[in-house]
Design a protein around this motif. Structure first.
Motif, PDB file in Angstrom:
ATOM      1  N   SER A   1      -8.974   3.234   8.127  1.00 32.45           N
ATOM      2  CA  SER A   1      -9.240   3.839   9.428  1.00 32.45           C
ATOM      3  C   SER A   1      -7.983   4.405  10.072  1.00 32.45           C
ATOM      4  O   SER A   1      -8.054   5.316  10.896  1.00 32.45           O
ATOM      5  N   TRP A   2      -6.824   3.834   9.717  1.00 33.23           N
ATOM      6  CA  TRP A   2      -5.549   4.323  10.270  1.00 33.23           C
ATOM      7  C   TRP A   2      -4.428   3.922   9.336  1.00 33.23           C
ATOM      8  O   TRP A   2      -4.456   2.853   8.715  1.00 33.23           O
ATOM      9  N   SER A   3      -3.425   4.767   9.232  1.00 31.37           N
ATOM     10  CA  SER A   3      -2.215   4.452   8.469  1.00 31.37           C
ATOM     11  C   SER A   3      -1.034   5.145   9.133  1.00 31.37           C
ATOM     12  O   SER A   3      -1.165   6.257   9.652  1.00 31.37           O
ATOM     13  N   GLY A   4       0.102   4.470   9.126  1.00 30.51           N
ATOM     14  CA  GLY A   4       1.276   5.062   9.760  1.00 30.51           C
ATOM     15  C   GLY A   4       2.446   4.097   9.789  1.00 30.51           C
ATOM     16  O   GLY A   4       2.427   3.040   9.144  1.00 30.51           O
ATOM     17  N   PHE A   5       3.461   4.455  10.542  1.00 28.23           N
ATOM     18  CA  PHE A   5       4.678   3.659  10.663  1.00 28.23           C
ATOM     19  C   PHE A   5       4.611   2.827  11.949  1.00 28.23           C
ATOM     20  O   PHE A   5       4.220   3.334  13.000  1.00 28.23           O
ATOM     21  N   LEU A   6       5.025   1.564  11.833  1.00 28.83           N
ATOM     22  CA  LEU A   6       4.997   0.660  12.976  1.00 28.83           C
ATOM     23  C   LEU A   6       6.380   0.400  13.550  1.00 28.83           C
ATOM     24  O   LEU A   6       6.494  -0.072  14.678  1.00 28.83           O
TER      25      LEU A   6
ATOM     26  N   LEU B   1     -11.814  -6.087  10.665  1.00 29.68           N
ATOM     27  CA  LEU B   1     -10.555  -5.345  10.583  1.00 29.68           C
ATOM     28  C   LEU B   1      -9.606  -6.085   9.653  1.00 29.68           C
ATOM     29  O   LEU B   1      -9.502  -7.313   9.715  1.00 29.68           O
ATOM     30  N   MET B   2      -8.915  -5.321   8.809  1.00 31.28           N
ATOM     31  CA  MET B   2      -7.907  -5.890   7.921  1.00 31.28           C
ATOM     32  C   MET B   2      -6.652  -5.046   7.985  1.00 31.28           C
ATOM     33  O   MET B   2      -6.724  -3.811   8.044  1.00 31.28           O
ATOM     34  N   VAL B   3      -5.508  -5.718   7.974  1.00 28.61           N
ATOM     35  CA  VAL B   3      -4.212  -5.046   8.029  1.00 28.61           C
ATOM     36  C   VAL B   3      -3.444  -5.333   6.751  1.00 28.61           C
ATOM     37  O   VAL B   3      -3.351  -6.490   6.319  1.00 28.61           O
ATOM     38  N   ILE B   4      -2.925  -4.281   6.144  1.00 26.17           N
ATOM     39  CA  ILE B   4      -2.033  -4.393   4.993  1.00 26.17           C
ATOM     40  C   ILE B   4      -0.745  -3.667   5.362  1.00 26.17           C
ATOM     41  O   ILE B   4      -0.765  -2.474   5.646  1.00 26.17           O
ATOM     42  N   ALA B   5       0.360  -4.384   5.381  1.00 27.24           N
ATOM     43  CA  ALA B   5       1.627  -3.799   5.823  1.00 27.24           C
ATOM     44  C   ALA B   5       2.714  -4.086   4.811  1.00 27.24           C
ATOM     45  O   ALA B   5       2.703  -5.102   4.116  1.00 27.24           O
ATOM     46  N   ARG B   6       3.686  -3.170   4.762  1.00 24.96           N
ATOM     47  CA  ARG B   6       4.857  -3.332   3.896  1.00 24.96           C
ATOM     48  C   ARG B   6       6.016  -2.564   4.515  1.00 24.96           C
ATOM     49  O   ARG B   6       5.883  -1.372   4.832  1.00 24.96           O
TER      50      ARG B   6
ATOM     51  N   LEU C   1       1.580   2.908   0.926  1.00 22.84           N
ATOM     52  CA  LEU C   1       2.588   1.858   1.077  1.00 22.84           C
ATOM     53  C   LEU C   1       3.615   1.897  -0.048  1.00 22.84           C
ATOM     54  O   LEU C   1       4.771   1.528   0.147  1.00 22.84           O
ATOM     55  N   PHE C   2       3.198   2.336  -1.239  1.00 18.03           N
ATOM     56  CA  PHE C   2       4.086   2.412  -2.401  1.00 18.03           C
ATOM     57  C   PHE C   2       4.029   3.831  -2.974  1.00 18.03           C
ATOM     58  O   PHE C   2       3.345   4.080  -3.964  1.00 18.03           O
ATOM     59  N   PRO C   3       4.724   4.784  -2.366  1.00 19.08           N
ATOM     60  CA  PRO C   3       4.642   6.174  -2.846  1.00 19.08           C
ATOM     61  C   PRO C   3       5.089   6.335  -4.286  1.00 19.08           C
ATOM     62  O   PRO C   3       4.583   7.218  -4.993  1.00 19.08           O
TER      63      PRO C   3
END
Length: 274
Positions: A119-124, A88-93, A21-23
């Protein structure tokens, strides 16, 4: 009466979520600390100590402090949502999101512990420039008679600055998208079913409510459940046949305008009362 807080799970690889989320926080030192004007010589004899002082302005120290603060408090800049069933937990930015699920893992002490893992990461985002403003995890019960009461799957509802509300599976597959208003989504809330608890009080049905700066939208829970189930079945069939043509069913909703209000920061759906 005494109470205690019991730990049921903890996070093991939050750094992986932070790095995605914060490269710019991956490096141990801020990039600004390594910057220097290449046109200036590094020869001490030619430039003297004054030249080195010019390459270390006060801005570098301020940016370094900002970097340290963001590195330790990055979660405060994220949109968070935890499922009521804690599975399930979601962390988005901005445009990115990370989904975490609990898994049994061995700790550093050799004990098996429940730990949230990515479990998953990507662009929404779908529209250019839109960012995530709100997220909500909704567990959906199974309709099978042999069900043990645990949710069949969890739907992730995400609101965007574009006004879109999108519904995803636990693996990040887009099921349904609806533009309900052209203003940014401020808040998502869900009201679950409640049986009548007192005389004269009717049962409270499920409902998803979406808050906008000057409007509020409600979606009936049963209608939403049927639409999501149909979309999920279509996505599964399309994946099996290799087709990407998914026709989502219409989503019924109600919309109210909020007039003569300066700013709205919260809302609550209390159901029907007579």
């Amino acid at each position: 009466m005494a109470c205690s807080i019991v730990q049921f799970c903890h996070f093991q690889d939050l750094q992986a979520a932070r790095d995605f989320l914060f490269p710019h926080l991956r490096a141990d030192t801020p990039s600004c600390a390594m910057r220097r004007d290449p046109s200036k010589s590094t020869n001490w004899d030619d430039d003297g100590w004054g030249a080195w002082e010019e390459t270390e302005p006060q801005e570098l120290e301020e940016e370094g402090n900002t970097y340290k603060t963001q590195k330790t408090s990055w979660l405060q800049d994220c949109v968070l949502s935890l499922s009521p069933t804690n599975d399930l937990m979601v962390i988005a930015r901005e445009q990115k999101a990370v989904f975490l699920v609990p898994k049994w893992k061995h700790s550093d002490k050799g004990k098996e512990e429940m730990q949230f893992a990515v479990s998953w990461s990507g662009f929404l985002n779908v529209e250019e420039g839109e960012c995530v403003t709100s997220a909500l995890c909704i567990p959906l019960a199974s309709q099978k008679r042999s069900s043990t009461g645990r949710p069949d799957w969890t739907c992730i509802v995400v609101g965007f600055t574009s006004g879109y509300v999108r519904f995803y599976t636990e693996s990040g597959v887009l099921l349904l998208a609806q533009l309900l208003n052209e203003d940014p989504v401020l808040q998502l809330k869900c009201r679950t079913y409640e049986i009548p608890r007192h005389p004269g009080v009717t049962e409270q049905n499920e409902e998803l409510s979406i808050l906008y700066p000057a409007a509020i939208v409600t979606i009936d829970g049963f209608s939403l459940f049927q639409s999501l189930r149909a979309c999920r079945n279509q996505v599964a069939k399309a994946a099996a046949s290799g087709s990407e043509n998914v026709q989502p069913p219409p989503l019924a909703y109600k919309k109210w305008g909020l007039q003569d209000i300066d700013a709205i920061i919260d809302h609550a759906s209390i159901g029907k009362h007579y």
